[in-house]
Design an enzyme around this catalytic site. Structure first.
Site, PDB file in Angstrom:
ATOM      1  N   ARG A 125       0.846  -1.207   0.000  1.00 31.05           N
ATOM      2  CA  ARG A 125       0.000   0.000   0.000  1.00 31.05           C
ATOM      3  C   ARG A 125       0.881   1.257   0.000  1.00 31.05           C
ATOM      4  O   ARG A 125       0.573   2.255  -0.652  1.00 31.05           O
ATOM      5  CB  ARG A 125      -0.884  -0.040   1.245  1.00 31.05           C
ATOM      6  CG  ARG A 125      -1.714   1.204   1.488  1.00 31.05           C
ATOM      7  CD  ARG A 125      -2.485   1.038   2.794  1.00 31.05           C
ATOM      8  NE  ARG A 125      -3.333   2.165   3.091  1.00 31.05           N
ATOM      9  CZ  ARG A 125      -4.124   2.238   4.151  1.00 31.05           C
ATOM     10  NH1 ARG A 125      -4.183   1.234   5.006  1.00 31.05           N
ATOM     11  NH2 ARG A 125      -4.860   3.294   4.376  1.00 31.05           N
ATOM     12  N   SER A 131       6.235   9.805  13.283  1.00 34.48           N
ATOM     13  CA  SER A 131       5.275   8.734  12.981  1.00 34.48           C
ATOM     14  C   SER A 131       5.041   7.836  14.196  1.00 34.48           C
ATOM     15  O   SER A 131       5.885   7.757  15.089  1.00 34.48           O
ATOM     16  CB  SER A 131       5.787   7.923  11.782  1.00 34.48           C
ATOM     17  OG  SER A 131       7.129   7.550  11.993  1.00 34.48           O
ATOM     18  N   ASN A 170       2.137   2.011  14.917  1.00 36.03           N
ATOM     19  CA  ASN A 170       1.231   0.979  14.416  1.00 36.03           C
ATOM     20  C   ASN A 170       1.267   0.763  12.902  1.00 36.03           C
ATOM     21  O   ASN A 170       0.905  -0.297  12.421  1.00 36.03           O
ATOM     22  CB  ASN A 170      -0.206   1.242  14.900  1.00 36.03           C
ATOM     23  CG  ASN A 170      -0.776   2.537  14.382  1.00 36.03           C
ATOM     24  OD1 ASN A 170      -0.048   3.444  14.014  1.00 36.03           O
ATOM     25  ND2 ASN A 170      -2.093   2.625  14.363  1.00 36.03           N
ATOM     26  N   GLU A 201      -2.605  13.948  12.893  1.00 31.52           N
ATOM     27  CA  GLU A 201      -3.618  12.893  12.911  1.00 31.52           C
ATOM     28  C   GLU A 201      -3.501  12.212  14.256  1.00 31.52           C
ATOM     29  O   GLU A 201      -2.474  11.616  14.572  1.00 31.52           O
ATOM     30  CB  GLU A 201      -3.381  11.892  11.776  1.00 31.52           C
ATOM     31  CG  GLU A 201      -3.491  12.501  10.386  1.00 31.52           C
ATOM     32  CD  GLU A 201      -4.872  13.048  10.051  1.00 31.52           C
ATOM     33  OE1 GLU A 201      -5.863  12.611  10.677  1.00 31.52           O
ATOM     34  OE2 GLU A 201      -4.962  13.924   9.181  1.00 31.52           O
ATOM     35  N   CYS A 248      -5.952   3.755  14.508  1.00 30.22           N
ATOM     36  CA  CYS A 248      -6.676   4.977  14.873  1.00 30.22           C
ATOM     37  C   CYS A 248      -8.122   4.887  14.426  1.00 30.22           C
ATOM     38  O   CYS A 248      -9.021   5.391  15.092  1.00 30.22           O
ATOM     39  CB  CYS A 248      -6.003   6.195  14.238  1.00 30.22           C
ATOM     40  SG  CYS A 248      -5.897   6.076  12.452  1.00 30.22           S
TER      41      CYS A 248
HETATM   42  P1  NAP Z   1       2.483   8.327  20.641  1.00 28.63           P
HETATM   43  O1  NAP Z   1       2.895   7.690  21.898  1.00 28.63           O
HETATM   44  O2  NAP Z   1       1.787   9.631  20.693  1.00 28.63           O
HETATM   45  O3  NAP Z   1       3.831   8.445  19.752  1.00 28.63           O
HETATM   46  C1  NAP Z   1       3.788   8.967  18.446  1.00 28.63           C
HETATM   47  C2  NAP Z   1       5.150   9.541  18.091  1.00 28.63           C
HETATM   48  O4  NAP Z   1       5.412  10.681  18.910  1.00 28.63           O
HETATM   49  C3  NAP Z   1       6.310   8.593  18.321  1.00 28.63           C
HETATM   50  O5  NAP Z   1       7.263   8.781  17.299  1.00 28.63           O
HETATM   51  C4  NAP Z   1       6.871   9.058  19.657  1.00 28.63           C
HETATM   52  O6  NAP Z   1       8.231   8.722  19.849  1.00 28.63           O
HETATM   53  C5  NAP Z   1       6.711  10.556  19.483  1.00 28.63           C
HETATM   54  N1  NAP Z   1       6.770  11.321  20.726  1.00 28.63           N
HETATM   55  C6  NAP Z   1       6.586  10.912  21.994  1.00 28.63           C
HETATM   56  N2  NAP Z   1       6.715  11.960  22.843  1.00 28.63           N
HETATM   57  C7  NAP Z   1       6.974  13.050  22.096  1.00 28.63           C
HETATM   58  C8  NAP Z   1       7.182  14.422  22.368  1.00 28.63           C
HETATM   59  N3  NAP Z   1       7.170  14.914  23.613  1.00 28.63           N
HETATM   60  N4  NAP Z   1       7.422  15.262  21.355  1.00 28.63           N
HETATM   61  C9  NAP Z   1       7.451  14.803  20.075  1.00 28.63           C
HETATM   62  N5  NAP Z   1       7.250  13.515  19.750  1.00 28.63           N
HETATM   63  C10 NAP Z   1       7.004  12.647  20.730  1.00 28.63           C
HETATM   64  O7  NAP Z   1       1.528   7.357  19.783  1.00 28.63           O
HETATM   65  P2  NAP Z   1       1.686   5.806  19.455  1.00 28.63           P
HETATM   66  O8  NAP Z   1       1.531   5.035  20.709  1.00 28.63           O
HETATM   67  O9  NAP Z   1       2.910   5.578  18.637  1.00 28.63           O
HETATM   68  O10 NAP Z   1       0.414   5.567  18.514  1.00 28.63           O
HETATM   69  C11 NAP Z   1      -0.860   5.347  19.038  1.00 28.63           C
HETATM   70  C12 NAP Z   1      -1.713   6.587  19.000  1.00 28.63           C
HETATM   71  O11 NAP Z   1      -1.619   7.179  17.709  1.00 28.63           O
HETATM   72  C13 NAP Z   1      -3.193   6.314  19.192  1.00 28.63           C
HETATM   73  O12 NAP Z   1      -3.752   7.305  19.999  1.00 28.63           O
HETATM   74  C14 NAP Z   1      -3.766   6.397  17.780  1.00 28.63           C
HETATM   75  O13 NAP Z   1      -5.135   6.699  17.723  1.00 28.63           O
HETATM   76  C15 NAP Z   1      -2.918   7.438  17.186  1.00 28.63           C
HETATM   77  N6  NAP Z   1      -2.874   7.298  15.732  1.00 28.63           N
HETATM   78  C16 NAP Z   1      -3.616   8.150  14.990  1.00 28.63           C
HETATM   79  C17 NAP Z   1      -3.639   8.020  13.618  1.00 28.63           C
HETATM   80  C18 NAP Z   1      -4.471   8.931  12.767  1.00 28.63           C
HETATM   81  O14 NAP Z   1      -4.219   8.954  11.569  1.00 28.63           O
HETATM   82  N7  NAP Z   1      -5.426   9.654  13.313  1.00 28.63           N
HETATM   83  C19 NAP Z   1      -2.906   7.013  13.004  1.00 28.63           C
HETATM   84  C20 NAP Z   1      -2.156   6.150  13.801  1.00 28.63           C
HETATM   85  C21 NAP Z   1      -2.144   6.306  15.169  1.00 28.63           C
HETATM   86  P3  NAP Z   1       8.634   7.517  20.849  1.00 28.63           P
HETATM   87  O15 NAP Z   1       8.094   6.292  20.232  1.00 28.63           O
HETATM   88  O16 NAP Z   1      10.095   7.590  20.880  1.00 28.63           O
HETATM   89  O17 NAP Z   1       7.997   7.824  22.179  1.00 28.63           O
HETATM   90  O1  G3H Z   2      -3.942   3.887  12.734  1.00 28.23           O
HETATM   91  C1  G3H Z   2      -4.344   4.640  11.895  1.00 28.23           C
HETATM   92  C2  G3H Z   2      -4.249   4.355  10.456  1.00 28.23           C
HETATM   93  O2  G3H Z   2      -4.079   5.547   9.747  1.00 28.23           O
HETATM   94  C3  G3H Z   2      -5.482   3.616  10.024  1.00 28.23           C
HETATM   95  O3  G3H Z   2      -5.421   3.173   8.736  1.00 28.23           O
HETATM   96  O4  G3H Z   2      -7.823   2.572   8.476  1.00 28.23           O
HETATM   97  O5  G3H Z   2      -6.114   1.809   6.853  1.00 28.23           O
HETATM   98  O6  G3H Z   2      -6.193   0.860   9.144  1.00 28.23           O
HETATM   99  P1  G3H Z   2      -6.441   2.047   8.278  1.00 28.23           P
END
Ligand code: NAP
Ligand code: G3H
Length: 485
Positions: free
Chosen positions: A112, A160, A163, A259, A293
């Site tokens: 993809r 990024s 997931n 996002e 997400c």
């Molecule tokens: P996360 O804990 O917020 O981490 C995301 C990124 O931010 C990682 O690269 C992380 O690095 C970095 N980060 C952490 N603390 C930071 C800071 N103080 N300043 C700048 N960057 C920082 O999220 P995740 O656990 O990877 O992903 C899960 C979350 O993402 C869920 O809430 C999900 O809904 C959301 N998500 C949303 C979308 C969307 O398109 N809406 C898509 C995918 C995921 P480290 O790993 O080094 O901590």
């Molecule tokens: O986790 C968030 C992704 O942007 C969701 O993509 O709907 O294709 O699984 P997806």
């Protein structure tokens, strides 16, 4: 409980100014698999000076990159897409070990991403500017014309999440590069092996030195420093609402594309095809253990059909394959123990407040069994919080208006589904939902990737999707021709 997925331990370096470099600190971050907690590899923990150098290199390299013809930039992207496909097998094996996603889903994420990159190049080649005649505005004559083209923004900081470690990095890098920006990628630590591998693909495809750079280090350690860096011109972040809010509160005058989290509702009306609703809901809620997400994170079903829907959903949840991603399981161990503990708290809270546990509600270490609750009420955390795990609450409502009211009370506004056979009802609900996208008779999901993808309220800022991302990472430039007549 799970044995390790076989594979050699990897030591990856960062791409900085065209060189693969380790850190002078000689400090590494070890990446352990969610499957059996085995060491998958390590990445450098970069120092502030090294971060400065990576961002400075991006700043300098962008000056030449912005002048490279779009068709030449596109050629590099096409090459990167081809290389990704070539390397899909090796890359997906690393991804499976690093984030515990089943092999087939890892492969489809990579394919993809290749499609995304190729489509980005196609789109950019077909974008055109506009010319606006001055005399359409009152008081102006036919002697003025504005020629509007698009300019890159400069250095894009791409952050990024874990997931989709390839797709959610590629969908930032490709549109940023094609628009003439340089990129500094900071991948999620758990996912950084995949992120660095992806950077290698772009480098091998011919991205010039300094145009794409990577930074590894824990977000909690270097995050604040990089987002406030004076040479960063744009931040494209995907991750949790918690971190997204933090970034937006500590930065100033830097445009943001974000996002974030979601609490997507599947609204099921009286006249819905319940088989369609049940299969979409179960696929949407439980694939990759709900670590998406856009996962369906609550069902809002009208009372009259709630029992029938429950029966169908239950049967499908029972049929899910649980266990090791190597065996193609749908429900796999969560990314880490902390995430599993959080999901567990939500389960305990729902149980304590009287929700009816239909299935699951048990765990082994970081594996949470697929859990389904009925009669969840709005005083329970599960009605509002994003589990990012395989737990689905059913909230029964008297009618569509109550469903809309509860859906909109959420702090989030990513997507929603509505299941109905009546197009008027579908539009009635869709018009009133405060979300970026409403899916009619389908699960909530991001693709196809050229559609606009956005969250409102706490789910995001700005719009992604191929053309939208290119536009977000560029700005209009108006050159006004004044004719002497
Ligand atoms: P996360 O804990 O917020 O981490 C995301 C990124 O931010 C990682 O690269 C992380 O690095 C970095 N980060 C952490 N603390 C930071 C800071 N103080 N300043 C700048 N960057 C920082 O999220 P995740 O656990 O990877 O992903 C899960 C979350 O993402 C869920 O809430 C999900 O809904 C959301 N998500 C949303 C979308 C969307 O398109 N809406 C898509 C995918 C995921 P480290 O790993 O080094 O901590
Ligand atoms: O986790 C968030 C992704 O942007 C969701 O993509 O709907 O294709 O699984 P997806």
């Amino acid at each position: 409980m799970f044995s390790c997925i076989k594979g050699k331990e990897l030591t990856f370096k960062n791409l900085v100014n065209g060189e693969w470099t380790s850190s002078e600190s000689d400090q590494f971050i070890e990446i352990y698999s969610p499957i059996g907690n085995c060491l998958v590899g390590k990445v450098p923990a970069m120092t502030k000076e090294e971060v400065d150098f990576a961002i400075k290199s991006a700043d300098e390299a962008q000056k030449a990159w912005r002048n490279v013809a779009v068709n030449k930039r596109a050629e590099i992207l096409y090459k990167a897409a081809d290389l990704l496909i070539e390397k899909a097998d090796e890359m997906s094996s690393i991804m499976m070990r690093e984030i515990g996603k089943d092999k087939k889903s890892c492969e489809s994420e990579i394919l993809r991403s290749a499609d995304y990159i190729r489509f980005t190049a196609d789109t950019a080649k077909n974008l055109s500017g506009e010319s606006i005649p001055g005399d359409s505005f009152p008081g102006f004559k036919k002697n003025k014309i504005s020629v509007v083209t698009r300019e890159p923004l400069g250095v894009v900081l791409a952050i990024s999440p874990f997931n989709y470690p390839v797709n959610l990095a590629a969908s930032k890098i490709a549109p940023a590069l094609i628009a003439g920006n340089s990129v500094v990628l900071k991948p999620a630590t758990q996912g950084s092996l995949c992120g660095l591998y992806l950077a290698k693909v772009f480098e091998q495809a011919g991205v010039p030195a300094g145009v794409l750079n990577t930074i590894t280090g824990r977000g909690s350690v270097i995050g604040d420093y990089i987002v406030k860096h004076p040479d960063v011109d744009f931040i494209n972040f995907t991750g949790s609402t918690e971190i997204g809010s933090r970034i937006s509160s500590i930065t100033s005058m830097v445009p943001l594309l974000m996002e974030l989290g979601g609490k997507d509702a599947a609204i099921v009306l009286e006249d819905a095809d319940l088989d369609v609703a049940a299969s979409n809901i179960v696929a949407g809620a439980y694939s990759y253990s709900g670590q998406r997400c856009t996962a369906v994170k609550r069902i809002l079903v009208v009372d009259k059909v709630a029992d029938k829907l429950l029966e169908k959903v239950k049967a499908k949840v029972e049929a899910l394959k649980v266990g090791n991603p190597v065996d193609g399981a749908d429900v796999v161990p969560l990314i880490d123990m902390k995430s599993a503990d959080f999901v567990w708290e939500l389960i305990e809270d729902a149980k304590a407040k009287g929700a009816k546990l239909i299935l699951g509600g048990n765990r082994e270490e970081n594996l949470i069994y697929p859990t389904l609750f009925d009669n969840v009420t709005t005083d329970m955390r599960l009605a509002w919080e994003e589990p990012f795990g395989p737990v689905l609450p059913i909230i029964r409502v008297k009618d569509k208006d109550e469903a809309i009211e509860i859906a909109n009370k959420s702090e989030y506004g990513l997507q929603s589904s509505v299941f109905t056979e009546n197009i008027n009802e579908a539009f009635y609900v869709a018009d009133r939902l405060e979300v970026g996208t409403v899916q009619v008779n389908n699960k909530t999901e991001r693709g196809p990737d050229h559609f606009p993808f956005l969250g409102v309220k706490a789910s995001g800022i700005g719009t992604q999707g191929i053309r939208y991302s290119i536009e977000a990472m560029s700005r209009p430039k108006a050159t006004v021709i004044n004719l002497n007549r």
